[in-house]
Design a protein around this motif. Structure first.
Motif, mmCIF file in Angstrom:
data_model
loop_
_atom_site.group_PDB
_atom_site.id
_atom_site.type_symbol
_atom_site.label_atom_id
_atom_site.label_comp_id
_atom_site.label_asym_id
_atom_site.label_seq_id
_atom_site.Cartn_x
_atom_site.Cartn_y
_atom_site.Cartn_z
ATOM 1 N N ARG A 181 0.829 -1.196 0.000
ATOM 2 C CA ARG A 181 0.000 0.000 0.000
ATOM 3 C C ARG A 181 0.864 1.247 0.000
ATOM 4 N NH1 ARG A 181 -4.177 0.172 4.706
ATOM 5 N NH2 ARG A 181 -2.254 0.344 5.933
ATOM 6 N N GLY A 182 0.348 2.279 -0.674
ATOM 7 C CA GLY A 182 0.977 3.587 -0.661
ATOM 8 C C GLY A 182 -0.071 4.643 -0.361
ATOM 9 N N GLY A 183 0.220 5.546 0.582
ATOM 10 C CA GLY A 183 -0.765 6.551 0.966
ATOM 11 C C GLY A 183 -1.838 5.957 1.862
ATOM 12 N N ARG A 184 -3.004 6.590 1.902
ATOM 13 C CA ARG A 184 -4.106 6.116 2.745
ATOM 14 C C ARG A 184 -5.250 5.618 1.884
ATOM 15 N NH1 ARG A 184 -8.371 9.665 3.799
ATOM 16 N NH2 ARG A 184 -8.307 11.601 2.578
ATOM 17 N N VAL A 185 -5.890 4.540 2.323
ATOM 18 C CA VAL A 185 -7.018 3.947 1.602
ATOM 19 C C VAL A 185 -8.102 3.615 2.631
ATOM 20 C CG1 VAL A 185 -7.766 2.193 -0.038
ATOM 21 C CG2 VAL A 185 -5.386 2.963 -0.051
ATOM 22 N N PRO A 186 -8.999 4.555 2.981
ATOM 23 C CA PRO A 186 -10.038 4.305 3.987
ATOM 24 C C PRO A 186 -11.207 3.515 3.415
ATOM 25 C CG PRO A 186 -10.205 6.548 3.172
ATOM 26 C CD PRO A 186 -8.997 5.939 2.499
ATOM 27 N N LEU A 187 -11.120 2.190 3.465
ATOM 28 C CA LEU A 187 -12.136 1.344 2.849
ATOM 29 C C LEU A 187 -13.456 1.336 3.614
ATOM 30 C CD1 LEU A 187 -9.927 -1.730 1.883
ATOM 31 C CD2 LEU A 187 -10.570 0.216 0.474
ATOM 32 N N GLN A 188 -13.445 1.752 4.872
ATOM 33 C CA GLN A 188 -14.662 1.676 5.676
ATOM 34 C C GLN A 188 -15.561 2.893 5.483
ATOM 35 O OE1 GLN A 188 -11.698 2.366 6.767
ATOM 36 N NE2 GLN A 188 -11.830 4.203 8.029
ATOM 37 N N THR A 189 -15.109 3.908 4.765
ATOM 38 C CA THR A 189 -15.860 5.144 4.602
ATOM 39 C C THR A 189 -16.593 5.156 3.268
ATOM 40 O OG1 THR A 189 -14.168 6.275 5.889
ATOM 41 C CG2 THR A 189 -15.702 7.649 4.666
ATOM 42 N N ILE A 190 -17.902 5.344 3.304
ATOM 43 C CA ILE A 190 -18.691 5.328 2.069
ATOM 44 C C ILE A 190 -18.376 6.533 1.202
ATOM 45 C CG2 ILE A 190 -21.037 5.378 1.135
ATOM 46 C CD1 ILE A 190 -21.992 3.873 3.518
ATOM 47 N N ARG A 191 -18.126 7.675 1.807
ATOM 48 C CA ARG A 191 -17.921 8.901 1.050
ATOM 49 C C ARG A 191 -16.537 9.002 0.430
ATOM 50 N NH1 ARG A 191 -20.929 13.426 4.927
ATOM 51 N NH2 ARG A 191 -23.027 12.546 4.731
ATOM 52 N N ALA A 192 -15.642 8.095 0.778
ATOM 53 C CA ALA A 192 -14.323 8.099 0.148
ATOM 54 C C ALA A 192 -14.461 7.656 -1.311
ATOM 55 C CB ALA A 192 -13.378 7.160 0.891
#
Length: 217
Positions: A181-192
């Protein structure tokens, strides 16, 4: 939750739109749905076999399909349209159109195909997955391939990217799952604004599964 549901379907109607736009009666729904899948498969096979490059991948980001009563509109978002074999004055598109109509076993239906170039191709997970699949088929080490793919995505200024590869990596007897992984990946957020794809690749050791999540700006 991100491991129990498709990330695109999870965000449908919030940050993601449908890839097929049409309405159908209940008795015709399954038929039209199968036709959409056949159209996408036909286009992907055509692009892979009609290119002028040794890289052997065309970089299809997505295919959108719209239906009317007697017309099917197909828009192909492609990262590298110059790789597609266009035989002067759109003859390549006409051949693709004929291939799709023959696959559908219909010559009376109207089919319109348009191609649109993706400005930053390596921001799209499907294109990155095709790149990774090509490297794995050439027996490039998977860790080196993932690092290079993350580097390509970061050059396109993505907020974050996560890559997962599962199967008999490097020909090992026991299958396993590796990710980077590189950077941030907020999988739990719908609005992402998460874009996602799953891409299987056939190697001499078996089938490997590639999953890519990209957080857009």
């Amino acid at each position: 939750m991100a491991q129990k549901i498709n990330p695109l379907g999870f965000r449908l109607g919030v940050t993601q739109n449908e890839r097929s736009h049409w309405f159908a009666q209940q008795r015709n729904y399954s038929k039209d749905l199968r036709e959409d899948q056949k159209i996408r498969t036909c286009i992907e096979n055509y692009v892979r076999t009609h290119i002028k490059s040794s890289s052997n991948y065309g970089g299809i980001a997505r295919v959108e399909i719209r239906r009317k009563i007697d017309l099917i509109k197909v828009k192909i978002y492609i990262g590298f349209p110059n790789l597609l074999l266009i035989e002067g004055r759109g003859q390549g598109i006409e051949k693709l159109r004929n291939d799709v109509l023959n696959m559908l076993n219909s010559v009376d239906r109207k089919l319109h195909i348009a191609i649109e170039k993706v400005a930053k191709p390596y921001r799209k997970p499907n294109i990155l997955a095709e790149y990774i699949a090509l490297q794995l088929e050439k027996r490039v080490p998977f860790r080196k391939t993932m690092k290079k793919a993350i580097e390509l995505a970061e050059r396109e200024e993505v907020e974050g990217i996560q890559i997962q590869i599962a199967g008999r990596l490097d020909g090992k007897e026991i299958a396993r799952v590796e990710w980077d992984r590189g950077g941030r990946v907020p999988l739990q957020t719908i609005r992402a604004r998460i874009d996602y794809c799953y891409y299987p690749v056939k190697t001499i050791y078996g089938v490997l599964g590639i999953k890519i999540w990209i957080l857009e700006e």
